[in-house]
Scaffold this motif. Structure first.
Motif, mmCIF file in Angstrom:
data_model
loop_
_atom_site.group_PDB
_atom_site.id
_atom_site.type_symbol
_atom_site.label_atom_id
_atom_site.label_comp_id
_atom_site.label_asym_id
_atom_site.label_seq_id
_atom_site.Cartn_x
_atom_site.Cartn_y
_atom_site.Cartn_z
ATOM 1 N N UNK A 214 10.277 -38.686 -36.670
ATOM 2 C CA UNK A 214 10.790 -37.995 -37.850
ATOM 3 C C UNK A 214 10.694 -38.920 -39.060
ATOM 4 N N UNK A 215 9.847 -38.549 -40.036
ATOM 5 C CA UNK A 215 9.631 -39.420 -41.205
ATOM 6 C C UNK A 215 10.846 -39.422 -42.129
ATOM 7 N N UNK A 216 11.765 -38.500 -41.937
ATOM 8 C CA UNK A 216 12.964 -38.481 -42.766
ATOM 9 C C UNK A 216 13.963 -39.561 -42.350
ATOM 10 N N UNK A 217 13.794 -40.111 -41.173
ATOM 11 C CA UNK A 217 14.677 -41.174 -40.716
ATOM 12 C C UNK A 217 14.107 -42.544 -41.079
ATOM 13 N N UNK A 218 14.946 -43.386 -41.584
ATOM 14 C CA UNK A 218 14.517 -44.745 -41.892
ATOM 15 C C UNK A 218 14.351 -45.577 -40.634
ATOM 16 N N UNK A 219 15.203 -45.309 -39.656
ATOM 17 C CA UNK A 219 15.140 -46.031 -38.381
ATOM 18 C C UNK A 219 14.210 -45.280 -37.444
ATOM 19 N N UNK A 223 8.612 -48.096 -38.712
ATOM 20 C CA UNK A 223 9.348 -49.078 -39.518
ATOM 21 C C UNK A 223 9.866 -50.230 -38.658
ATOM 22 N N UNK A 224 10.270 -49.899 -37.436
ATOM 23 C CA UNK A 224 10.748 -50.952 -36.539
ATOM 24 C C UNK A 224 9.615 -51.922 -36.209
ATOM 25 N N UNK A 318 21.390 -43.910 -35.243
ATOM 26 C CA UNK A 318 20.267 -44.284 -36.128
ATOM 27 C C UNK A 318 20.661 -44.133 -37.592
ATOM 28 N N UNK A 319 21.492 -43.139 -37.879
ATOM 29 C CA UNK A 319 21.916 -42.940 -39.254
ATOM 30 C C UNK A 319 22.847 -44.051 -39.734
ATOM 31 N N UNK A 369 15.415 -50.537 -31.642
ATOM 32 C CA UNK A 369 14.430 -50.124 -30.635
ATOM 33 C C UNK A 369 15.070 -49.223 -29.575
ATOM 34 N N UNK A 370 16.251 -49.591 -29.105
ATOM 35 C CA UNK A 370 16.835 -48.884 -27.957
ATOM 36 C C UNK A 370 17.504 -47.574 -28.346
ATOM 37 N N UNK A 371 17.820 -47.356 -29.630
ATOM 38 C CA UNK A 371 18.491 -46.113 -30.025
ATOM 39 C C UNK A 371 17.501 -45.033 -30.446
ATOM 40 N N UNK A 372 16.194 -45.271 -30.227
ATOM 41 C CA UNK A 372 15.231 -44.209 -30.477
ATOM 42 C C UNK A 372 15.397 -43.124 -29.405
ATOM 43 N N UNK A 373 14.873 -41.929 -29.711
ATOM 44 C CA UNK A 373 14.993 -40.821 -28.756
ATOM 45 C C UNK A 373 14.434 -41.239 -27.404
#
Length: 431
Positions: A214-219, A223-224, A318-319, A369-373
């Motif tokens: 999702x490009x709307x998320x910074x995390x 980006x990581x 992530x937010x 890294x670990x909080x990605x879907x």
């Protein structure tokens, strides 16, 4: 009578010659006042004596009586002449003492003509010497003029070369600025293409639409990956320099230790997310269990949330990732390293500000890294060197790179067994 006229004639001739000699001496001595005075006095005395002689000859001649002293006025005249000669000789001696050594060596009997000739020869010699010096000076001037012309030509050539170098330098600077601008443009386009590629292509083995970035998320993974590269080029370098300054000169051990720090923080963050999953699941079933401090130890591995609920929780994490204090993770990483016998030699430098900052940044990056879907994956498990997946450490020979001795920097994938995002840096050798 005849003898008297002969005597008078001889007297006049002697007086005339004496006056001419005095005149020559007077001319040679550059009009010395004393000499001029003596000459005037001599002429006056001689003229007076001659007039007196003429007056006596006009009178009736009476045979004079011969005097004892050798004869009357003529005797006095010769005495006067002798005195004047002596005075003249003394003046010559005085004047000769002031002249050059060559003049002082001339004899007293040298005549005015010989003196003039000697002076003429001397002047001629001096003239020839001056002429030779003048010719030598003219030759030197001509040589200097030639050297000057050569120097002027060399200066002109140097100036032309300098101007050309300045123009070339300006041209190179313009080309450099143009290349830098082009490089920045290419980097921007490359980042844009990577983002578009990440957004448009689904990762392998992902059928669920929730796994698309999702490009709307910074995390997000792209980006990581950028943060991961910055971690290697900034905090990792500072930590390595701090260890080297502390006296750890074995490069292999230092790089393995820094890699271990990263993997330990990744493991801690993974466990932390698992604890969150288990804890929330247990609390939802029995909220009163939160009162028990040993609750989390009891629920480990016993329960888990549903996928939908876990995905929602990760989205919230992530937010809020920027507001999370990662220092406890760094502290736990430090404790784990201190308990490990393989790394206890670094116990004294774990509190160094560069090492501490590196551990905190590692915790921050690995938590994202670990909080990605689908959690991103760091790997140090490869045994053989693959140029498509690894890059060699600077001291390794690429032609002999086969077996991986250890990882200097882990490889980053978008998920376990997924797509490679950042190559791992390895130390490799031949079999």
């Amino acid at each position: 009578m005849k003898m008297a006229s002969m005597s008078e004639k001889d007297l006049r001739a002697d007086a005339k010659n004496f006056c001419e000699s005095l005149g020559n001496v007077f001319m040679m001595k550059k009009r010395d006042p004393q000499t001029q005075h003596l000459l005037q006095k001599s002429k006056t005395l001689i003229d007076a004596l001659l007039q007196e002689k003429r007056a006596k000859t006009d009178r009736p001649t009476i045979p004079p009586k011969p005097a004892r002293g050798g004869g009357g006025s003529m005797g006095q005249l010769w005495v006067k002449l002798d005195e004047m000669k002596r005075e003249n000789d003394e003046l010559k001696k005085k004047l000769h003492g002031k002249m050059h050594d060559e003049k002082s060596s001339q004899s007293k009997s040298q005549g005015p003509g010989e003196v003039i000739i000697a002076e003429l020869h001397k002047s001629k010699t001096e003239n020839e010497s001056l002429r030779a010096q003048l010719e030598k000076a003219i030759t030197s001037i001509k040589e200097l003029e030639k050297v000057n012309l050569t120097v002027q030509d060399e200066f002109k050539r140097t100036k032309i070369a300098h101007d050309m170098a300045q123009k070339s330098l300006e041209k190179v600077k313009q080309e450099q600025r143009s290349l830098e601008s082009s490089l920045n443009t290419v980097k921007t386009e490359n980042d844009s293409l990577k983002m578009r590629l990440t957004n448009s292509v689904k990762p392998m083995k992902r059928a669920d639409n929730r796994f698309v970035e999702n490009i709307n998320e910074k995390c997000r993974p792209s980006n990581i990956a950028i943060l991961y590269n910055n971690l290697e080029s900034q905090q990792w370098v500072d930590a390595k320099e701090a260890l080297e300054d502390a006296g750890f000169e074995d490069e292999e051990t230092v790089t393995q230790f820094l890699c271990e720090i990263l993997m330990v923080t990744y493991s801690i963050c993974t466990d932390l997310l698992t604890d969150i999953d288990n804890g929330i699941s247990g609390l939802l079933k029995d909220p009163c269990k939160i009162v028990d401090s040993a609750f989390l130890d009891c629920v480990k591995g016993t329960t888990s949330l549903s996928d939908d609920l876990l995905h929602s929780i990760k989205e919230v994490l992530r937010q809020n990732y920027e507001n999370i204090d990662m220092e406890p993770v760094a502290v736990k990483c430090k404790e784990n390293l201190q308990r490990d016998e393989d790394w206890n030699q670094f116990e004294g430098v774990l509190s160094h500000k560069s090492i501490k900052r590196y551990m905190e940044q590692c915790a921050c990056v690995t938590w994202q890294m670990v909080i990605q879907q689908t959690p991103m994956w760091l790997s140090i498990n490869d045994a053989y060197f693959d140029e498509d997946m690894h890059k060699l450490w600077w001291s390794c020979d690429k032609s002999n790179a086969k077996i991986i001795k250890f990882f200097v920097w882990p490889a980053l994938y978008d998920c376990k067994n997924g797509n490679l995002l950042v190559k791992g840096c390895v130390n490799s050798c031949s079999e």
